[in-house]
Scaffold this active site. Structure first.
Site, PDB file in Angstrom:
ATOM      1  CB  ILE A 139      -1.025   0.053   1.168  1.00 55.27           C
ATOM      2  CG1 ILE A 139      -0.334   0.000   2.535  1.00 55.27           C
ATOM      3  CG2 ILE A 139      -2.086  -1.022   1.018  1.00 55.27           C
ATOM      4  CD1 ILE A 139      -1.257   0.411   3.687  1.00 55.27           C
ATOM      5  CG  PHE A 152      -8.812  -5.222   6.906  1.00 58.15           C
ATOM      6  CD1 PHE A 152      -9.403  -5.512   8.130  1.00 58.15           C
ATOM      7  CD2 PHE A 152      -9.614  -5.183   5.778  1.00 58.15           C
ATOM      8  CE1 PHE A 152     -10.762  -5.757   8.226  1.00 58.15           C
ATOM      9  CE2 PHE A 152     -10.972  -5.427   5.864  1.00 58.15           C
ATOM     10  CZ  PHE A 152     -11.555  -5.713   7.085  1.00 58.15           C
ATOM     11  CB  THR A 197      -6.527  -0.188  17.005  1.00 58.00           C
ATOM     12  OG1 THR A 197      -6.380  -0.717  18.320  1.00 58.00           O
ATOM     13  CG2 THR A 197      -5.423   0.836  16.779  1.00 58.00           C
ATOM     14  CG  ASP A 198      -9.053  -0.792  21.807  1.00 59.45           C
ATOM     15  OD1 ASP A 198      -7.968  -1.105  21.266  1.00 59.45           O
ATOM     16  OD2 ASP A 198      -9.601  -1.506  22.679  1.00 59.45           O
ATOM     17  CD  GLU A 199      -3.086  -1.548  21.045  1.00 52.52           C
ATOM     18  OE1 GLU A 199      -1.967  -1.017  20.982  1.00 52.52           O
ATOM     19  OE2 GLU A 199      -3.263  -2.767  21.064  1.00 52.52           O
ATOM     20  CE1 TYR A 238      -1.081  -1.540  15.079  1.00 48.20           C
ATOM     21  CE2 TYR A 238      -1.858  -1.402  17.343  1.00 48.20           C
ATOM     22  CZ  TYR A 238      -2.102  -1.652  16.010  1.00 48.20           C
ATOM     23  OH  TYR A 238      -3.374  -2.010  15.595  1.00 48.20           O
ATOM     24  CE  LYS A 291      -4.419   0.808  12.731  1.00 48.45           C
ATOM     25  NZ  LYS A 291      -4.702   0.208  11.395  1.00 48.45           N
ATOM     26  N   PRO A 344       7.487  -2.759  27.716  1.00 49.26           N
ATOM     27  CG  PRO A 344       9.551  -2.283  26.746  1.00 49.26           C
ATOM     28  CD  PRO A 344       8.465  -3.322  26.769  1.00 49.26           C
TER      29      PRO A 344
HETATM   30  P1  NAD Z   1      -2.352  -8.968  10.713  1.00 46.69           P
HETATM   31  O1  NAD Z   1      -1.010  -8.568  11.189  1.00 46.69           O
HETATM   32  O2  NAD Z   1      -2.846 -10.351  11.002  1.00 46.69           O
HETATM   33  O3  NAD Z   1      -2.453  -8.789   9.113  1.00 46.69           O
HETATM   34  C1  NAD Z   1      -1.975  -7.645   8.449  1.00 46.69           C
HETATM   35  C2  NAD Z   1      -2.072  -7.901   6.945  1.00 46.69           C
HETATM   36  O4  NAD Z   1      -1.640  -6.710   6.258  1.00 46.69           O
HETATM   37  C3  NAD Z   1      -1.176  -9.046   6.441  1.00 46.69           C
HETATM   38  O5  NAD Z   1      -1.882  -9.845   5.527  1.00 46.69           O
HETATM   39  C4  NAD Z   1      -0.021  -8.321   5.768  1.00 46.69           C
HETATM   40  O6  NAD Z   1       0.593  -9.074   4.730  1.00 46.69           O
HETATM   41  C5  NAD Z   1      -0.712  -7.076   5.252  1.00 46.69           C
HETATM   42  N1  NAD Z   1       0.213  -5.942   5.050  1.00 46.69           N
HETATM   43  C6  NAD Z   1       1.139  -5.467   5.928  1.00 46.69           C
HETATM   44  N2  NAD Z   1       1.814  -4.437   5.382  1.00 46.69           N
HETATM   45  C7  NAD Z   1       1.292  -4.251   4.140  1.00 46.69           C
HETATM   46  C8  NAD Z   1       1.553  -3.326   3.096  1.00 46.69           C
HETATM   47  N3  NAD Z   1       2.516  -2.397   3.217  1.00 46.69           N
HETATM   48  N4  NAD Z   1       0.814  -3.394   1.964  1.00 46.69           N
HETATM   49  C9  NAD Z   1      -0.139  -4.344   1.817  1.00 46.69           C
HETATM   50  N5  NAD Z   1      -0.430  -5.257   2.771  1.00 46.69           N
HETATM   51  C10 NAD Z   1       0.279  -5.205   3.922  1.00 46.69           C
HETATM   52  O7  NAD Z   1      -3.352  -7.872  11.277  1.00 46.69           O
HETATM   53  P2  NAD Z   1      -4.831  -7.988  11.877  1.00 46.69           P
HETATM   54  O8  NAD Z   1      -4.744  -8.355  13.303  1.00 46.69           O
HETATM   55  O9  NAD Z   1      -5.651  -8.782  10.950  1.00 46.69           O
HETATM   56  O10 NAD Z   1      -5.265  -6.444  11.823  1.00 46.69           O
HETATM   57  C11 NAD Z   1      -5.877  -5.905  10.656  1.00 46.69           C
HETATM   58  C12 NAD Z   1      -6.213  -4.443  10.907  1.00 46.69           C
HETATM   59  O11 NAD Z   1      -7.077  -4.317  12.027  1.00 46.69           O
HETATM   60  C13 NAD Z   1      -4.989  -3.587  11.232  1.00 46.69           C
HETATM   61  O12 NAD Z   1      -5.130  -2.336  10.582  1.00 46.69           O
HETATM   62  C14 NAD Z   1      -5.035  -3.422  12.748  1.00 46.69           C
HETATM   63  O13 NAD Z   1      -4.435  -2.213  13.153  1.00 46.69           O
HETATM   64  C15 NAD Z   1      -6.535  -3.416  12.987  1.00 46.69           C
HETATM   65  N6  NAD Z   1      -6.975  -3.889  14.321  1.00 46.69           N
HETATM   66  C16 NAD Z   1      -6.550  -5.097  14.798  1.00 46.69           C
HETATM   67  C17 NAD Z   1      -7.042  -5.554  16.027  1.00 46.69           C
HETATM   68  C18 NAD Z   1      -6.645  -6.898  16.582  1.00 46.69           C
HETATM   69  O14 NAD Z   1      -7.032  -7.235  17.697  1.00 46.69           O
HETATM   70  N7  NAD Z   1      -5.900  -7.743  15.866  1.00 46.69           N
HETATM   71  C19 NAD Z   1      -7.931  -4.768  16.756  1.00 46.69           C
HETATM   72  C20 NAD Z   1      -8.328  -3.525  16.232  1.00 46.69           C
HETATM   73  C21 NAD Z   1      -7.855  -3.103  15.008  1.00 46.69           C
HETATM   74  O1  TDX Z   2       3.308 -13.085  25.168  1.00 46.47           O
HETATM   75  C1  TDX Z   2       2.482 -12.223  25.547  1.00 46.47           C
HETATM   76  N1  TDX Z   2       2.253 -12.055  26.889  1.00 46.47           N
HETATM   77  C2  TDX Z   2       1.382 -11.130  27.380  1.00 46.47           C
HETATM   78  O2  TDX Z   2       1.205 -11.013  28.586  1.00 46.47           O
HETATM   79  C3  TDX Z   2       1.753 -11.397  24.613  1.00 46.47           C
HETATM   80  C4  TDX Z   2       1.972 -11.534  23.128  1.00 46.47           C
HETATM   81  C5  TDX Z   2       0.872 -10.466  25.119  1.00 46.47           C
HETATM   82  N2  TDX Z   2       0.701 -10.320  26.467  1.00 46.47           N
HETATM   83  C6  TDX Z   2      -0.240  -9.295  26.947  1.00 46.47           C
HETATM   84  C7  TDX Z   2      -0.006  -7.902  26.419  1.00 46.47           C
HETATM   85  C8  TDX Z   2      -1.408  -7.316  26.374  1.00 46.47           C
HETATM   86  O3  TDX Z   2      -1.751  -6.792  27.650  1.00 46.47           O
HETATM   87  O4  TDX Z   2      -1.535  -9.677  26.464  1.00 46.47           O
HETATM   88  C9  TDX Z   2      -2.297  -8.517  26.069  1.00 46.47           C
HETATM   89  C10 TDX Z   2      -2.671  -8.662  24.610  1.00 46.47           C
HETATM   90  O5  TDX Z   2      -1.473  -8.545  23.867  1.00 46.47           O
HETATM   91  P1  TDX Z   2      -1.461  -8.606  22.253  1.00 46.47           P
HETATM   92  O6  TDX Z   2      -2.130  -9.864  21.821  1.00 46.47           O
HETATM   93  O7  TDX Z   2      -0.076  -8.338  21.806  1.00 46.47           O
HETATM   94  O8  TDX Z   2      -2.450  -7.427  21.883  1.00 46.47           O
HETATM   95  P2  TDX Z   2      -2.436  -5.850  22.230  1.00 46.47           P
HETATM   96  O9  TDX Z   2      -1.083  -5.379  22.562  1.00 46.47           O
HETATM   97  O10 TDX Z   2      -3.533  -5.601  23.237  1.00 46.47           O
HETATM   98  O11 TDX Z   2      -2.855  -5.255  20.799  1.00 46.47           O
HETATM   99  C11 TDX Z   2      -3.888  -5.923  20.019  1.00 46.47           C
HETATM  100  O12 TDX Z   2      -5.110  -5.279  20.111  1.00 46.47           O
HETATM  101  C12 TDX Z   2      -5.292  -4.064  19.422  1.00 46.47           C
HETATM  102  C13 TDX Z   2      -3.478  -6.075  18.549  1.00 46.47           C
HETATM  103  O13 TDX Z   2      -2.217  -6.705  18.470  1.00 46.47           O
HETATM  104  C14 TDX Z   2      -3.473  -4.756  17.848  1.00 46.47           C
HETATM  105  O14 TDX Z   2      -3.167  -4.921  16.470  1.00 46.47           O
HETATM  106  C15 TDX Z   2      -4.842  -4.152  17.991  1.00 46.47           C
HETATM  107  O15 TDX Z   2      -4.863  -2.875  17.415  1.00 46.47           O
END
Ligand code: NAD
Ligand code: TDX
Length: 339
Positions: free
Chosen positions: A64, A84, A128-130, A153, A157, A277
């Protein structure tokens, strides 16, 4: 029936994107999807192997942040862009933030710029809520909560959200932003808490809980996020932000114990390690606006969805063993050539 029939979806080979594409094709018979994905370490074409032959689905490998690649793929044929694509793992952003800025900030701007030069009428940014930072033990994030991101991160966002906002105010692009809480479900990359702990426990490996394990996240099953994104696309007001949450606050220790119970394992695998951290203490989403204005609500109970998710990883060891070992890259290379 949807008035947005031709969707340009970015990042559709990742966890939420692949679940969304499957959900949209299953729930909207008139929708076609082009999935534009760079196939980073987190992108896995196998996540959509079951729909690869659906004639309403096509795939283009691209970045992208690459203006020419986006311009070549995103034409007037599309009704909507749903972004996404992102670098998504907080711990990786702490180790090296560079790619987060390139993809999440510059990539979003490139997509917006190309989108405004086409006749695409909707642009949905998956945020994201973050971006709101961290809560104490009370209160909720609303759409009016000031942005206060704490990790590279979440800062990337938040930056993207502000650029999306500016493309609406300056150019009139039809943008909608969704901000969702922590997702869980099938096909989640096993670096995130739930799939990491399920797959480690299955292999009798330690579960590294950060700090005191009492950080709280508000969990949502991925299909409930997908239904919210479709609702925001179809019924959202342009220029608006919608918070999406499951209303399931759990501490990391509670999640860990629920996973161990579902697998019939005891607490001896839990291993408290050094804290992340800048670790955000608590996220909790107020999603009343989405419920009221989009007519959306989550349909999955947390307990049942977590059990079904744990069962999915138990039933699909080949998927996560290949993902964890990096073997799935061979599949990409066969399908799409070397990266
Ligand atoms: P993910 O890491 O599983 O997948 C990310 C995808 O984006 C992958 O398929 C990767 O190949 C693609 N990608 C990365 N860089 C790219 C680039 N430069 N061009 C094209 N494609 C690229 O992520 P996810 O957990 O599925 O999250 C998807 C979206 O939702 C993200 O924008 C994330 O910030 C948001 N989000 C995630 C969560 C969560 O809990 N996982 C919660 C809220 C919002
Ligand atoms: O090994 C671990 N041990 C641990 O205690 C990992 C990987 C996480 N954690 C804790 C950190 C967080 O408090 O668990 C919680 C969840 O961690 P993650 O799965 O890394 O998620 P978080 O940091 O909350 O962020 C996620 O939610 C919002 C997604 O990764 C983001 O992409 C999304 O935007």
């Amino acid at each position: 029936m949807s008035s947005y029939k031709r969707l340009f979806v970015t990042g559709g080979c990742g966890f939420i994107g692949s679940n969304f594409i499957r959900y949209a094709l299953a729930n909207r018979s008139d929708v076609h999807v082009l999935n534009f994905d760079k196939l980073t370490y987190a992108g896995n074409a196998e996540n959509l192997a079951d729909i690869e032959s659906d004639e309403r689905y096509s795939f283009v490998r691209g970045d992208i942040a690459d203006r020419k690649a986006v311009s070549d793929a995103l034409s007037d044929d599309f009704d909507a862009v749903i972004n996404f694509a992102a670098e998504t793992h907080v711990d990786r952003s702490i180790l090296d933030a560079g790619e987060f800025i390139t993809t999440n900030v510059l990539g979003t701007q490139v997509l917006l710029e190309v989108a405004r030069q086409t006749s695409v009428s909707r642009y949905v940014q998956i945020s994201t809520d973050e971006v709101y930072g961290s809560l104490g033990s009370t209160g909720y994030f609303t759409e009016k909560t000031p942005l206060a991101p704490n990790s590279p991160y979440s800062a990337s966002k938040a930056a993207a959200d502000l650029i999306v906002r500016s493309y609406h105010h300056t150019f009139g692009l039809g943008v909608v932003i969704t901000r969702c809480s922590n997702n869980f479900g099938p096909y989640q990359f096993p670096e995130k808490l739930i799939p990491l702990f399920v797959t480690n426990a299955l292999a009798d490996e330690k579960l590294p809980l950060y700090g005191d394990g009492l950080n709280v996240r508000d969990w949502i099953y991925v299909d409930d996020h997908s239904s919210a994104i479709l609702a925001a696309l179809e019924r959202g007001t342009v220029g608006e932000v919608y918070n999406i949450g499951g209303g399931n606050e759990r501490s990391n220790v509670e999640i860990t114990r629920a996973i161990l119970a579902a697998l019939g394992k005891d607490g001896s695998l839990i291993h408290f390690v050094k804290d992340r951290p800048g670790h955000d203490r608590r996220y909790a989403i107020d999603s009343q606006k989405a419920r009221r204005d989009l007519g959306w609500k989550p349909l999955h109970s947390f307990g049942d969805a977590l059990e079904a998710t744990v069962r999915w990883y138990v039933d699909n060891p080949t998927w996560w063993q290949r993902v964890k070992s990096g073997e799935y890259r061979d599949y990409y290379q066969k399908q799409y050539g070397s990266r």
